[in-house]
Design an enzyme around this catalytic site. Structure first.
Site, mmCIF file in Angstrom:
data_model
loop_
_atom_site.group_PDB
_atom_site.id
_atom_site.type_symbol
_atom_site.label_atom_id
_atom_site.label_comp_id
_atom_site.label_asym_id
_atom_site.label_seq_id
_atom_site.Cartn_x
_atom_site.Cartn_y
_atom_site.Cartn_z
ATOM 1 N N GLY A 1 0.802 -1.220 0.000
ATOM 2 C CA GLY A 1 0.000 0.000 0.000
ATOM 3 C C GLY A 1 0.830 1.262 0.000
ATOM 4 C CD GLU B 1 -4.638 -10.491 -2.591
ATOM 5 O OE1 GLU B 1 -4.320 -10.418 -1.405
ATOM 6 O OE2 GLU B 1 -4.736 -11.562 -3.209
ATOM 7 C CG LEU B 2 -2.605 -2.588 -3.682
ATOM 8 C CD1 LEU B 2 -2.409 -1.910 -5.023
ATOM 9 C CD2 LEU B 2 -3.124 -1.606 -2.641
ATOM 10 C CG ASP B 3 1.221 -3.221 -3.494
ATOM 11 O OD1 ASP B 3 1.474 -2.938 -4.672
ATOM 12 O OD2 ASP B 3 1.028 -2.362 -2.619
ATOM 13 C CB ALA B 4 -1.197 -9.706 -3.529
#
Lengths: 284, 284, 284, 284
Positions: free
Chosen positions: A201, A226-229
Site C-alpha cells: 500500500g 489483488e493490490l501488491d500481491a
C-alpha cells in the site's frame, strides 16, 4: 530469426526433457541454453530452452504448429515461443517521480536494452519534458473517482494503437481496475517501494521508518487484481540505520527501485520468466 | 576498570555534547569513542561516550553519583553507566533447534565474546547433550497451558539464582508472558526467522515460500509484550530462487539466524544499543 | 546560509570535542549533526560538525577567521568550512560509455542532487547528443601521445573558465598526468569497474571472468598520481555465476558503477568525506 | 541407493542433453534435477542430472559400466557418478583458530550435514580440547622447514588409514606441497580470508585495512599448487567503515569465513561442483 526460445510448463512426468530436446536435436537445432525446474510439491515441470535457428530444419513460421502437434497438445503443455529478432514494445505509466522513467529511457536509448518505448502515459503533466527530451509520445490522462472507467478505456485504446506488448508502472500512483489488469495477464510489471509482503500500500518508507527496520527493500512484480500481491519477479534491499530519516529512506530507496524494476524488465524481455500459482520461475 | 561507557538519551537542547564532554575532559578523562544522534522529528538526543579511566579524576565507584548530580538530574537524562571490566551473564532459552545455541557457545568458549553463560533453560530435553558438552547447567521446564505461570516463576527464580543480566531466546518456541517480559525490559533478545514485519508468528519460511519472495531474512529484537513487534536490533537477508524448497529456505535461514542473533548479542554487550519509542539507536 | 559544516582533522588530544562544541554552543549555534572518529593507531582526530546558522552569533563571513584564531591555529588543525547554500559545480569527463553520465545528469536534472553540471569533457564525440539533450556544453579533446600536455592545459583552462569545484571521471578512459592531478587534490573522483585492489588497470571484467570470481565489484576513489590506488570512497559488489559471460559481467557491472559513483558524488558534495593517509573517513 | 547423480563435462555437440536424458528415461528413471551449462567460448558442455533409483531398470552397481559403454566412452566424457546414500568422509586441518572448526563440527553433529568427520590434523595442539569434546581423533603434526616431507607423508598415511574422501583446510596456516596437492585433485578445500584475487597470502586483514577498502571478503576454493589461485567455489563480503580497526575486520571476517567455507563444503558434498580450466561450475 537467429534463435528461438520455448517457455514450457505442464504436469511433470517421466521423459519430458528427453522428448523436448529430442524434438530440437532431431531437427538439427543446436541448444545454446537449457534450464528446467520441477516443483516437486505440486508436480509441475518448467523449462526454458533456446536454440539456434541457422540450420534448423523447421522454418521459423512453422515451429509453433509443429511443436503444438508433436508435443504441446499430446502433453497438455502451457507454452510460449519467442524469437530473438523480435523487439518488444513497452509502454511506461508514470505519475510525478522521474527516477525510474529516466533510468528506463537511458537504458533503451544507450542500446543497453533492445526495447522500443513509443508511449508514456501519466495522470500528471510533470514528466512530459523528459518524454519530449527523448522524443516519446506522452499522454496526460488525469484520474478522478468519476472518470476512471473512461480514462482506462482511453489507456487501453492507446496500448492497442501503439501496438504495446507490455506495460511498466514506473511509480504510477493509481490502482488499475481488475478489468484493465485482466486484459494484460503477466504483461503489467509494477515496482513497489518496499520489501513485500512488508509494507504494502501507500507510504511504505514512512511505515518502515516508524517500525524501525534496519533494512529497506523494493519489489517488482506482475500486477494482479489483488493490490501488491502479484507474482514477485525481483527484490533487493539496502541496509539503513537510525541515522536515516524518512527522506534518507526515500533517497536510498530510489536506487533500489530503479535496479529492481530494471531487472524485472530485463528478465521479462529476455523471456526468462515463467509464472505459476502466484510465484515466478526465473531462469537467469 | 579500564574504560567507562555512558549511554544517554534526553530531550535535545543546545550545548549537550559540550557539557557532557566537558565533564569528562575536566576530570582528565580521555575520550576514546563518542557518537551522538539527534532524532530531529522527536527532538530527542542520544549519545554514547567511552573514555579511559586510567587518569580519570573521579574514582569509578563515584562516577555515577557525580554524573547524576552534575548533569543527569539537572538535564532530566535517561542514562546507563557501564565499565569495560564487567563480564555480562547471559542465560539462553532454547527448544529443539541447536544451531543458534551451538554458535553462541562456540563464540563464548573460543574467547570471541567476553560473556558468561552459566544457564540454559529449555522446554525440551533434546539439547542437554550440547549443554553437557560445554559444561553448562541445563534445566528442562516443559510448558503446558496449565503450568505456564509456575514454570515462568521457576524460570525467573533461576535467572535470579544465577545472577543473569540478560536472556537470549535462541529459537525458543514459547511465548513469554507480559509479566515475565516486564521484569526484563530491553534485557530479552529474540531471533525471529523472517524479515520483520513480514511473516511474524509461526512458520515464516513456509509463508515466505508460499508468497514466492526472492529474499528471506532474519530479525533480532528486544522482546516486548506484543509478539514479534519489539525494537529491531539487527536484520539481514539472503537471496533465494524458485529452486529453493521450504527445506532450502530453512537451511539458508539457519545461517542468517546465527549471524543476526550474534550481532544483537555483540552490540548489546558492547553497550552500543539505545532503545527509544520502539526503535533502536545502534552506535556501531 | 542555513547551516555550516566544519570538517576537521588534527593530532588527537584530550578535550577536542569539548572545545569545538563549546565554540559553537557559546555562540548560540544549534548542532544538528556531529560525528567524530579517532584513528587510535595514528592518534589522529577527525570530526564533522554541522550547525544551524539562524541564531548563530558570528556572521557567516566571519566564522572562518574566528575559528582559525580561536581553535584551528592553536591546535594545528586541518579544516574546511562549508555552507549549505553553496551549490557545487561539477565537470564530468567521459569517453564513449553513456551509463554513468546518464545517471548523473538524471539525478541533477530531477532535483535529487543540488549540483550544477555546466561542463562535459570527452576525448570522443560519441556522447555529445546526450549533453545536447540536457543542454550542457560538451568539449571534444582527443588525446594522443603527442598532444596530451596541450590537451590537459586546455582541460584545465576549461575547468577554470567554468569555475569548476570538482571533476568526476565517469568511465573516462584516459590517464591524467600527475601535474593535472596535483592541481585538484581530493577533487577528482573516479569510478573503477572492479573491486579494488583486485583487477586494477584495463579490462577488469575480462580478468574477473578469467579468474572465475563469484562476485564482481566497483570502486569509487579520489584520483592520485598512482593509478587506481587513491583513497577509496565507496565500493559495492554483486554475485555472479558460471552462467555469466564477460558480457553479462559488463552488464551487471554497469549498474554497480552507476550506484558506487553516485554514492561518492553524494558524500563528496554533502561534505561527508575526510581523506587521510590514503584512506577516507566517511561520516554517513 | 535412493538417487543417483551424474556430473558430466565434455566437448559440446548437438543432442547431448537428449542422449543423456534418453538414457535415464529409457531405463525408467525419474529425473528430479537437471542442470546444464555450455561454455560458449570454449565449447564445453557441463551437466548435472539426478534421478530416482527406485524403479530404475539398471542395478546401482551396474550403472557406471553401462553409462560408460553407451555414452561416456563414445562421447569422450569426463564424468562422476554418486549415490545419495553415500556419506562422505572429511578430514579437517587446523592450526590455532577455532571458529571454522567449531562451525563445521556443529553442523555435522546437529545433523545439518550428512558428513563423517573422523579425523582432525593440526600443526598445533591448541584445538585438541574441541576435538575431544566432539569425540574426534586429533593428531598434532608440527611442521618445520626440515620435517615437512615426513610430516606430509604422515598426513597422507592418516588420510588413507581413515579412508578420507576430501580434506578441508579450516584456517590451516601451512602451505601444502605440490606433491601432496596432486594426490587430492579437487578434493582439498581451503578458506582464504580475503576477497581473492585481492590480498592473497598472509595477513589479508592488515592489508585490507592499510588499503582502506570499504568491503572485506572471504573465498573458498579448491587447492592447487599455486598459492590461493585454485578454482573459486564461493565468495562473500561484508561492508566495513573507517570505524573498523584491524581487530574489527578480523572479527567480522570470522563470520564470513565460516559461511563461505560451509557453502563450499555443502556444494562439494552435494556433488554440485564441476571444475574446469581453473573455474567452477556450481549447480546450486
Amino acid at each position: 530469426p537467429h534463435s528461438a526460445t520455448l517457455l514450457i510448463h505442464c504436469q511433470d512426468r517421466q521423459g519430458l526433457v528427453s522428448r523436448i530436446t529430442d524434438f530440437i536435436a532431431r531437427n538439427n537445432g543446436n541448444i545454446i541454453y537449457l534450464d528446467q525446474h520441477v516443483d516437486a510439491q505440486k508436480q509441475v515441470f518448467f523449462m526454458r530452452v533456446e536454440w539456434e535457428l541457422e540450420s534448423f530444419a523447421i522454418p521459423a513460421a512453422d515451429i509453433a504448429d509443429q511443436f503444438r502437434q508433436e508435443l504441446a497438445e499430446p502433453l497438455a503443455m502451457h507454452w510460449q515461443l519467442h524469437f530473438s529478432d523480435e523487439t518488444p514494445r513497452m509502454a511506461v505509466f508514470v505519475s510525478k517521480l522521474p527516477h525510474c522513467l529516466f533510468d528506463i529511457l537511458a537504458r533503451c536509448q544507450s542500446g543497453e536494452w533492445n526495447i522500443d518505448v513509443p508511449l508514456i502515459v501519466s495522470n500528471h503533466p510533470d514528466l512530459k519534458p523528459i518524454a519530449d527530451r527523448f522524443g516519446i509520445d506522452y499522454y496526460v490522462l488525469p484520474i478522478t473517482p468519476n472518470n476512471k472507467q473512461e480514462q482506462e478505456a482511453e489507456q487501453r485504446a492507446l496500448l492497442a494503437r501503439y501496438n504495446i506488448d507490455f506495460v511498466v508502472l514506473a511509480r504510477y500512483m493509481q490502482i488499475l481496475s481488475p478489468e484493465f489488469i485482466d486484459h494484460y495477464p503477466e504483461r503489467i510489471i509494477n515496482i513497489h517501494h518496499s520489501f513485500l509482503p512488508a509494507f504494502p500500500g501507500a507510504k511504505p518508507y514512512h511505515s518502515a521508518y516508524a517500525r524501525g527496520v534496519k533494512i529497506i527493500g523494493a519489489t517488482s512484480h506482475y500486477v494482479t487484481s489483488e493490490l501488491d500481491a502479484g507474482p514477485i519477479i525481483a527484490q533487493d534491499v539496502v541496509h539503513v540505520s537510525h541515522r536515516d530519516s524518512v527522506e534518507d529512506l526515500v533517497r536510498k530507496g530510489r536506487d533500489l527501485e530503479k535496479l529492481v524494476l530494471a531487472r524485472a524488465i530485463w528478465n521479462h524481455t529476455q523471456r526468462k520468466i515463467l509464472s505459476y500459482d502466484n510465484r515466478t520461475v526465473i531462469f537467469d
